[in-house]
Motif scaffolding. Structure first.
Motif, PDB file in Angstrom:
ATOM      1  N   CYS A 126      -1.958  -2.196  -4.516  1.00  0.00           N
ATOM      2  CA  CYS A 126      -0.476  -1.807  -4.393  1.00  0.00           C
ATOM      3  C   CYS A 126      -1.086   0.097  -3.980  1.00  0.00           C
ATOM      4  CB  CYS A 126       0.509  -1.186  -4.999  1.00  0.00           C
ATOM      5  SG  CYS A 126       1.393  -0.496  -5.009  1.00  0.00           S
ATOM      6  N   ILE A 127      -0.956   0.467  -2.792  1.00  0.00           N
ATOM      7  CA  ILE A 127      -1.410   1.727  -2.044  1.00  0.00           C
ATOM      8  C   ILE A 127      -0.577   2.959  -2.360  1.00  0.00           C
ATOM      9  CG2 ILE A 127      -3.609   0.740  -0.901  1.00  0.00           C
ATOM     10  CD1 ILE A 127      -1.803   1.592   1.680  1.00  0.00           C
ATOM     11  N   GLY A 128       0.909   2.459  -3.218  1.00  0.00           N
ATOM     12  CA  GLY A 128       1.845   3.162  -3.586  1.00  0.00           C
ATOM     13  C   GLY A 128       2.373   4.415  -1.788  1.00  0.00           C
ATOM     14  N   ALA A 129       2.591   2.856  -1.310  1.00  0.00           N
ATOM     15  CA  ALA A 129       3.219   3.676   0.119  1.00  0.00           C
ATOM     16  C   ALA A 129       4.985   3.626  -0.133  1.00  0.00           C
ATOM     17  CB  ALA A 129       2.759   2.436   0.773  1.00  0.00           C
ATOM     18  N   GLY A 130       5.313   2.657  -0.871  1.00  0.00           N
ATOM     19  CA  GLY A 130       6.709   3.499  -1.157  1.00  0.00           C
ATOM     20  C   GLY A 130       7.491   2.469   0.079  1.00  0.00           C
ATOM     21  N   MET A 131       6.868   1.922   0.776  1.00  0.00           N
ATOM     22  CA  MET A 131       7.882   0.653   1.841  1.00  0.00           C
ATOM     23  C   MET A 131       8.869   0.069   1.397  1.00  0.00           C
ATOM     24  SD  MET A 131       7.597   2.294   4.675  1.00  0.00           S
ATOM     25  CE  MET A 131       8.631   1.053   5.925  1.00  0.00           C
ATOM     26  N   CYS A 132       8.582  -0.746   0.104  1.00  0.00           N
ATOM     27  CA  CYS A 132       9.246  -1.992  -0.343  1.00  0.00           C
ATOM     28  C   CYS A 132      11.087  -0.910  -1.238  1.00  0.00           C
ATOM     29  CB  CYS A 132       7.907  -2.649  -1.979  1.00  0.00           C
ATOM     30  SG  CYS A 132       7.420  -1.228  -3.021  1.00  0.00           S
ATOM     31  N   ALA A 133       9.642   0.271  -2.012  1.00  0.00           N
ATOM     32  CA  ALA A 133      11.356   0.189  -2.891  1.00  0.00           C
ATOM     33  C   ALA A 133      12.028   1.101  -1.484  1.00  0.00           C
ATOM     34  CB  ALA A 133      10.263   1.777  -3.585  1.00  0.00           C
ATOM     35  N   GLY A 176      11.135  -0.559  -7.277  1.00  0.00           N
ATOM     36  CA  GLY A 176      10.171   0.716  -7.878  1.00  0.00           C
ATOM     37  C   GLY A 176       9.285   1.214  -7.180  1.00  0.00           C
ATOM     38  N   GLN A 177       8.989   2.746  -7.801  1.00  0.00           N
ATOM     39  CA  GLN A 177       7.538   2.637  -8.120  1.00  0.00           C
ATOM     40  C   GLN A 177       7.228   3.146  -9.254  1.00  0.00           C
ATOM     41  OE1 GLN A 177       8.080   4.769  -3.756  1.00  0.00           O
ATOM     42  NE2 GLN A 177       5.790   4.482  -3.877  1.00  0.00           N
ATOM     43  N   ASP A 178       6.331   3.550  -9.916  1.00  0.00           N
ATOM     44  CA  ASP A 178       5.989   4.197 -11.359  1.00  0.00           C
ATOM     45  C   ASP A 178       6.217   5.836 -10.823  1.00  0.00           C
ATOM     46  OD1 ASP A 178       3.676   5.163 -10.624  1.00  0.00           O
ATOM     47  OD2 ASP A 178       2.612   3.778 -12.259  1.00  0.00           O
ATOM     48  N   GLU A 228       1.408   7.702  -9.617  1.00  0.00           N
ATOM     49  CA  GLU A 228       0.608   7.564  -8.964  1.00  0.00           C
ATOM     50  C   GLU A 228       1.635   6.599  -7.517  1.00  0.00           C
ATOM     51  OE1 GLU A 228      -2.340   5.128 -10.599  1.00  0.00           O
ATOM     52  OE2 GLU A 228      -3.855   6.698 -11.035  1.00  0.00           O
ATOM     53  N   GLY A 229       3.224   6.296  -7.868  1.00  0.00           N
ATOM     54  CA  GLY A 229       4.371   5.783  -6.983  1.00  0.00           C
ATOM     55  C   GLY A 229       3.463   3.940  -6.461  1.00  0.00           C
ATOM     56  N   VAL A 230       2.735   3.229  -8.355  1.00  0.00           N
ATOM     57  CA  VAL A 230       2.403   2.071  -8.399  1.00  0.00           C
ATOM     58  C   VAL A 230       3.704   1.535  -7.636  1.00  0.00           C
ATOM     59  CG1 VAL A 230       1.238   0.294  -9.061  1.00  0.00           C
ATOM     60  CG2 VAL A 230      -0.125   1.981  -8.659  1.00  0.00           C
ATOM     61  N   VAL A 231       4.042   0.158  -7.531  1.00  0.00           N
ATOM     62  CA  VAL A 231       4.847  -0.139  -7.293  1.00  0.00           C
ATOM     63  C   VAL A 231       5.507  -0.748  -8.676  1.00  0.00           C
ATOM     64  CG1 VAL A 231       4.134  -2.949  -6.811  1.00  0.00           C
ATOM     65  CG2 VAL A 231       5.969  -2.392  -6.185  1.00  0.00           C
ATOM     66  N   VAL A 232       7.096  -1.327  -8.840  1.00  0.00           N
ATOM     67  CA  VAL A 232       7.159  -1.567 -10.296  1.00  0.00           C
ATOM     68  C   VAL A 232       7.776  -2.290 -10.160  1.00  0.00           C
ATOM     69  CG1 VAL A 232       8.506  -1.178 -12.606  1.00  0.00           C
ATOM     70  CG2 VAL A 232       6.992   0.731 -11.062  1.00  0.00           C
ATOM     71  N   ARG A 271       6.782  -5.381   6.133  1.00  0.00           N
ATOM     72  CA  ARG A 271       6.179  -4.310   5.969  1.00  0.00           C
ATOM     73  C   ARG A 271       5.243  -3.138   4.655  1.00  0.00           C
ATOM     74  NH1 ARG A 271      12.564  -1.701   6.552  1.00  0.00           N
ATOM     75  NH2 ARG A 271      13.599  -2.680   8.723  1.00  0.00           N
ATOM     76  N   CYS A 272       4.864  -3.723   3.851  1.00  0.00           N
ATOM     77  CA  CYS A 272       3.884  -3.489   2.811  1.00  0.00           C
ATOM     78  C   CYS A 272       2.500  -3.694   3.183  1.00  0.00           C
ATOM     79  CB  CYS A 272       4.305  -4.566   1.709  1.00  0.00           C
ATOM     80  SG  CYS A 272       2.542  -4.135   0.467  1.00  0.00           S
ATOM     81  N   PRO A 273       2.151  -1.819   3.676  1.00  0.00           N
ATOM     82  CA  PRO A 273       1.065  -2.201   4.681  1.00  0.00           C
ATOM     83  C   PRO A 273      -0.415  -2.999   4.031  1.00  0.00           C
ATOM     84  CG  PRO A 273       1.539   0.276   3.759  1.00  0.00           C
ATOM     85  CD  PRO A 273       2.898  -0.754   2.961  1.00  0.00           C
ATOM     86  N   ALA A 274      -0.326  -2.792   2.241  1.00  0.00           N
ATOM     87  CA  ALA A 274      -1.091  -3.716   1.267  1.00  0.00           C
ATOM     88  C   ALA A 274      -1.322  -5.172   1.718  1.00  0.00           C
ATOM     89  CB  ALA A 274      -1.626  -2.712   0.030  1.00  0.00           C
ATOM     90  N   ALA A 275       0.014  -5.643   2.269  1.00  0.00           N
ATOM     91  CA  ALA A 275       0.143  -6.686   1.802  1.00  0.00           C
ATOM     92  C   ALA A 275       0.197  -7.415   0.271  1.00  0.00           C
ATOM     93  CB  ALA A 275      -0.395  -7.477   2.816  1.00  0.00           C
ATOM     94  N   VAL A 276       0.455  -7.085  -0.568  1.00  0.00           N
ATOM     95  CA  VAL A 276       0.300  -7.547  -1.794  1.00  0.00           C
ATOM     96  C   VAL A 276       1.410  -7.749  -2.207  1.00  0.00           C
ATOM     97  CG1 VAL A 276      -0.995  -5.486  -2.581  1.00  0.00           C
ATOM     98  CG2 VAL A 276       1.109  -5.210  -2.842  1.00  0.00           C
ATOM     99  N   ILE A 277       3.286  -8.206  -1.288  1.00  0.00           N
ATOM    100  CA  ILE A 277       4.399  -8.329  -1.914  1.00  0.00           C
ATOM    101  C   ILE A 277       3.920  -9.994  -1.785  1.00  0.00           C
ATOM    102  CG2 ILE A 277       6.985  -8.523  -1.539  1.00  0.00           C
ATOM    103  CD1 ILE A 277       6.235  -5.256  -1.287  1.00  0.00           C
ATOM    104  N   ARG A 278       4.288 -10.385  -2.760  1.00  0.00           N
ATOM    105  CA  ARG A 278       4.452 -12.318  -2.827  1.00  0.00           C
ATOM    106  C   ARG A 278       5.009 -13.278  -2.864  1.00  0.00           C
ATOM    107  NH1 ARG A 278      -0.634 -15.708  -3.702  1.00  0.00           N
ATOM    108  NH2 ARG A 278       0.244 -17.053  -3.214  1.00  0.00           N
TER     109      ARG A 278
HETATM  110  S1  SF4 Z   1       3.630  -3.088  -2.615  1.00  0.00           S
HETATM  111 FE1  SF4 Z   1       3.420  -2.365  -0.979  1.00  0.00          FE
HETATM  112  S2  SF4 Z   1       5.107  -1.474   0.039  1.00  0.00           S
HETATM  113 FE2  SF4 Z   1       5.539  -1.365  -2.054  1.00  0.00          FE
HETATM  114  S3  SF4 Z   1       4.618   0.387  -3.191  1.00  0.00           S
HETATM  115 FE3  SF4 Z   1       3.236  -0.644  -2.865  1.00  0.00          FE
HETATM  116  S4  SF4 Z   1       1.926  -1.056  -1.318  1.00  0.00           S
HETATM  117 FE4  SF4 Z   1       3.910   0.227  -0.842  1.00  0.00          FE
END
Ligand code: SF4
Length: 66
Positions: free
Chosen positions: A10-17, A25-27, A30-34, A54-61
């Motif tokens: 996760c790059i912490g972009a926050g689109m998911c939240a 959520g985000q911590d 660093e804004g890492v997804v929770v 929308r996740c720019p890092a494609a880390v949500i499955r």
């Molecule tokens: S899971 Fe994806 S959209 Fe959510 S904070 Fe991480 S990089 Fe951003």
């Protein structure tokens, strides 16, 4: 539906939240997804799928039958 996130990538972009705040959520550091809800109720499934797109890092499955 069962949701997984690869927090290490996760790059912490926050689109998911922004897209599905009931599920993601985000911590505070660093804004890492929770992941707040691994098995979200049906009325949130569309938002979760949007977050996947929308996740720019494609880390949500999503496992639809999980
Ligand atoms: S899971 Fe994806 S959209 Fe959510 S904070 Fe991480 S990089 Fe951003």
């Amino acid at each position: 539906m069962r949701v997984e996130v690869d927090t290490g990538m996760c790059i912490g972009a926050g689109m998911c939240a922004l897209t599905a705040p009931e599920v993601f959520g985000q911590d505070d550091v660093e804004g890492v997804v929770v992941l707040a809800d691994e098995r979200p109720p049906p009325h949130l499934h569309a938002a979760v799928r949007d977050a996947v797109d929308r996740c720019p890092a494609a880390v949500i499955r999503v496992h639809e039958r999980g």
